[in-house]
Design an enzyme around this catalytic site. Structure first.
Site, mmCIF file in Angstrom:
data_model
loop_
_atom_site.group_PDB
_atom_site.id
_atom_site.type_symbol
_atom_site.label_atom_id
_atom_site.label_comp_id
_atom_site.label_asym_id
_atom_site.label_seq_id
_atom_site.Cartn_x
_atom_site.Cartn_y
_atom_site.Cartn_z
ATOM 1 C CD GLU A 99 -2.510 10.198 19.577
ATOM 2 O OE1 GLU A 99 -2.242 9.531 18.561
ATOM 3 O OE2 GLU A 99 -2.020 9.952 20.689
ATOM 4 C CD GLN A 111 -2.491 1.201 2.721
ATOM 5 O OE1 GLN A 111 -1.976 0.629 3.692
ATOM 6 N NE2 GLN A 111 -3.600 1.864 2.810
ATOM 7 C CD GLU A 124 -4.556 0.444 6.597
ATOM 8 O OE1 GLU A 124 -4.839 1.289 5.726
ATOM 9 O OE2 GLU A 124 -3.485 0.434 7.219
ATOM 10 C CB SER A 158 2.213 6.766 4.702
ATOM 11 O OG SER A 158 1.120 6.151 5.333
ATOM 12 C CB SER A 203 3.863 -3.131 5.249
ATOM 13 O OG SER A 203 3.643 -2.231 6.306
HETATM 14 C C1 LIG Z 1 3.552 -1.077 11.355
HETATM 15 C C2 LIG Z 1 3.137 -0.020 10.381
HETATM 16 C C3 LIG Z 1 2.894 -0.375 9.069
HETATM 17 C C4 LIG Z 1 2.536 0.611 8.149
HETATM 18 N N1 LIG Z 1 2.329 0.231 6.846
HETATM 19 C C5 LIG Z 1 1.974 1.158 5.932
HETATM 20 C C6 LIG Z 1 1.804 0.787 4.564
HETATM 21 O O1 LIG Z 1 1.979 -0.376 4.180
HETATM 22 N N2 LIG Z 1 1.486 1.745 3.668
HETATM 23 C C7 LIG Z 1 1.283 3.037 4.038
HETATM 24 O O2 LIG Z 1 0.938 3.837 3.175
HETATM 25 N N3 LIG Z 1 1.461 3.435 5.327
HETATM 26 C C8 LIG Z 1 1.800 2.521 6.274
HETATM 27 N N4 LIG Z 1 1.996 2.898 7.591
HETATM 28 C C9 LIG Z 1 1.939 4.328 7.922
HETATM 29 C C10 LIG Z 1 0.753 4.729 8.759
HETATM 30 O O3 LIG Z 1 -0.420 4.739 8.000
HETATM 31 C C11 LIG Z 1 1.093 6.113 9.325
HETATM 32 O O4 LIG Z 1 2.184 5.944 10.207
HETATM 33 C C12 LIG Z 1 -0.064 6.721 10.070
HETATM 34 O O5 LIG Z 1 -1.082 7.071 9.173
HETATM 35 C C13 LIG Z 1 0.386 7.968 10.850
HETATM 36 O O6 LIG Z 1 1.025 8.864 10.026
HETATM 37 P P1 LIG Z 1 2.459 9.485 10.404
HETATM 38 O O7 LIG Z 1 3.344 8.362 10.806
HETATM 39 O O8 LIG Z 1 2.876 10.367 9.284
HETATM 40 O O9 LIG Z 1 2.202 10.344 11.705
HETATM 41 P P2 LIG Z 1 1.558 11.859 11.796
HETATM 42 O O10 LIG Z 1 0.341 11.856 10.964
HETATM 43 O O11 LIG Z 1 2.672 12.791 11.412
HETATM 44 O O12 LIG Z 1 1.248 11.936 13.284
HETATM 45 C C14 LIG Z 1 2.208 12.300 14.293
HETATM 46 C C15 LIG Z 1 1.469 12.409 15.625
HETATM 47 O O13 LIG Z 1 0.505 13.478 15.553
HETATM 48 C C16 LIG Z 1 -0.788 12.995 15.886
HETATM 49 N N5 LIG Z 1 -1.817 13.631 15.059
HETATM 50 C C17 LIG Z 1 -1.794 13.796 13.713
HETATM 51 N N6 LIG Z 1 -2.914 14.423 13.288
HETATM 52 C C18 LIG Z 1 -3.671 14.634 14.387
HETATM 53 C C19 LIG Z 1 -4.947 15.235 14.605
HETATM 54 N N7 LIG Z 1 -5.674 15.723 13.591
HETATM 55 N N8 LIG Z 1 -5.411 15.293 15.876
HETATM 56 C C20 LIG Z 1 -4.671 14.786 16.921
HETATM 57 N N9 LIG Z 1 -3.451 14.225 16.772
HETATM 58 C C21 LIG Z 1 -2.969 14.143 15.537
HETATM 59 C C22 LIG Z 1 -0.740 11.493 15.587
HETATM 60 O O14 LIG Z 1 -1.712 10.785 16.344
HETATM 61 C C23 LIG Z 1 0.682 11.153 15.984
HETATM 62 O O15 LIG Z 1 0.758 10.936 17.362
HETATM 63 C C24 LIG Z 1 2.377 1.959 8.537
HETATM 64 C C25 LIG Z 1 2.622 2.304 9.873
HETATM 65 C C26 LIG Z 1 2.999 1.338 10.785
HETATM 66 C C27 LIG Z 1 3.251 1.744 12.186
#
Ligand SMILES: Cc1cc2nc3c(=O)[nH]c(=O)nc-3n(C[C@H](O)[C@H](O)[C@H](O)COP(=O)(O)OP(=O)(O)OC[C@H]3O[C@@H](n4cnc5c(N)ncnc54)[C@H](O)[C@@H]3O)c2cc1C
Length: 370
Positions: free
Chosen positions: A354, A119, A239, A122, A154
């Site tokens: 969150e 996928q 998902e 992100s 992933s």
């Molecule tokens: C094990 C694992 C597998 C994954 N696999 C995939 C994959 O295959 N393909 C893919 O595309 N993605 C994948 N992801 C990514 C995942 O979808 C993102 O990590 C997730 O959407 C969070 O985005 P970010 O890491 O950019 O954090 P951010 O969005 O930058 O968030 C940072 C912090 O801010 C908080 N935050 C953000 N917005 C808000 C809001 N509006 N209100 C309150 N708090 C907020 C969040 O809760 C977090 O604590 C994977 C993640 C993990 C952990």
């Protein structure tokens, strides 16, 4: 709510239990190529993608029956499927938004494990706020060239295809002007770079993916050009539901509560630890019942279950490592140590805690946006 299984559901449970007993052996694992072979066997048995329509090799199973099948396979010790993004996220998106040709091209090899999917959603500055994505799709002849970067992908290295979102209208903003593609991961030299990200559990299951003119055919657009946001929503809903059923402690994989109980029974527990074990059992029952409600109603319960199951999965592995004492510090073979190191990801992947709470606050409790 009547939680007893119907006669048909009981029969289904017996059928999958017997099939798993006859087909699972100790060598079955989720790693490639064993994971492909396991998916092929699942498909042969009719369990490859139970929720898909019968004409595409599924069983037309409803959400509850689908869960029942997953539950029986997990109880029998089946590994999490390497094909899960194809069968659980991308396949349903193609079924809902793709034309006949796209379905014919992509669904059979997803089902039988020949083509593994990842996928590509992100990006470094677009995770929770996915509509901020900046990867560009530029039209060239009948196809598209891609430029930009994805992250946390992933299974990128194992995959033949990725469900990808790119901004194809440079003047567009937010959820407009985004197109969803079935993107081929095998590209000419220099067009695509995949860099594994080392995790603290020692593995590298996800990756950074860089696009420098990578090619995708115009035939591989899922849904409408510029209409990718609707496909993204279908994918994300599937998902979240797939990650929210409360099976296992790591989204259906990893050690189970039964493993923790076995460990607790052979350990001298403090009063506090006994309380924690009992609490985890109670929470597990609550998650199971909420998951049943989610599966028989639809919608908001998925956020409730994901919130509860993610934290519960962390707590089971935290307590297990505590009970293991000094052994908990070693990467031994109980599985708990590795699961403990992966568990922080539970409250991030598939929508952070969150973000799930925001959804609950606004859509379920009717609170105003912050
Ligand atoms: C094990 C694992 C597998 C994954 N696999 C995939 C994959 O295959 N393909 C893919 O595309 N993605 C994948 N992801 C990514 C995942 O979808 C993102 O990590 C997730 O959407 C969070 O985005 P970010 O890491 O950019 O954090 P951010 O969005 O930058 O968030 C940072 C912090 O801010 C908080 N935050 C953000 N917005 C808000 C809001 N509006 N209100 C309150 N708090 C907020 C969040 O809760 C977090 O604590 C994977 C993640 C993990 C952990």
């Amino acid at each position: 709510m009547d939680l007893r299984l119907t006669t048909e559901q009981e029969a289904l449970r017996r059928e999958v239990r017997k099939w798993a007993k006859d087909n699972l052996d100790s060598g079955t694992s989720s790693g490639t190529p064993a994971g492909r072979e396991w998916q092929r066997r699942l498909a042969e048995g009719g369990w490859g993608a139970p929720a898909w329509p019968v004409e595409w090799g599924g069983r037309g199973a409803g959400p509850f029956e689908n869960h029942l099948i997953a539950q029986e396979l997990a109880l029998a010790g089946a590994p999490a499927s390497l094909a899960v993004i194809g069968t659980g996220w991308a396949g349903p998106a193609i079924l809902a938004h793709g034309g006949e040709a796209l379905k014919r091209r992509f669904l059979p090899p997803i089902l039988n494990g020949e083509e593994i999917w990842c996928q590509l959603f992100s990006e470094p500055d677009a995770g929770s706020d996915l509509a901020a994505l900046r990867t560009r799709g530029v039209k060239q002849g009948d196809g598209w060239r891609l430029f930009g970067q994805k992250i946390w992908t992933s299974y990128a290295l194992e995959s033949e295809y990725g469900i990808l979102l790119a901004r194809t209208d440079p003047a567009s903003q937010r959820q407009h002007g985004i197109t969803c593609f079935a993107f081929p991961m095998r590209q000419p030299e220099g067009r695509l770079e995949i860099r594994p990200i080392r995790q603290m559990d020692g593995r590298a299951t996800f990756n950074e993916v860089f696009f420098d003119g990578a090619e995708v055919s115009g035939d591989n657009v899922i849904g409408e050009v510029g209409g990718g946001w609707a496909v993204a929503i279908t994918t994300l809903m599937n998902e979240r539901t797939n990650l929210s059923t409360g099976l296992g402690t790591l989204w259906g994989d990893g050690p189970t509560l039964a493993d923790l109980l076995a460990l607790a029974r052979r350990t001298r527990l403090t009063a506090m630890q006994r309380q924690k074990v009992a609490d985890l059992h109670i929470t597990s029952e609550a998650i199971k019942l909420t998951a049943y409600r989610m599966l028989s109603t639809s919608g908001s319960a998925a956020s409730v279950t994901k919130l509860a199951a993610d934290r519960w999965g962390q707590q089971v592995n935290e307590l297990a490592v505590e009970l293991l004492g000094m052994d908990g510090l070693l990467m031994a073979d109980s599985g708990f140590q590795r699961a403990f190191l992966f568990a922080p990801a539970l409250t991030i992947g598939g929508g952070t805690t969150e973000v799930q709470k925001n959804i609950l606050a606004q859509r379920v409790l009717g609170l105003p946006r912050g």
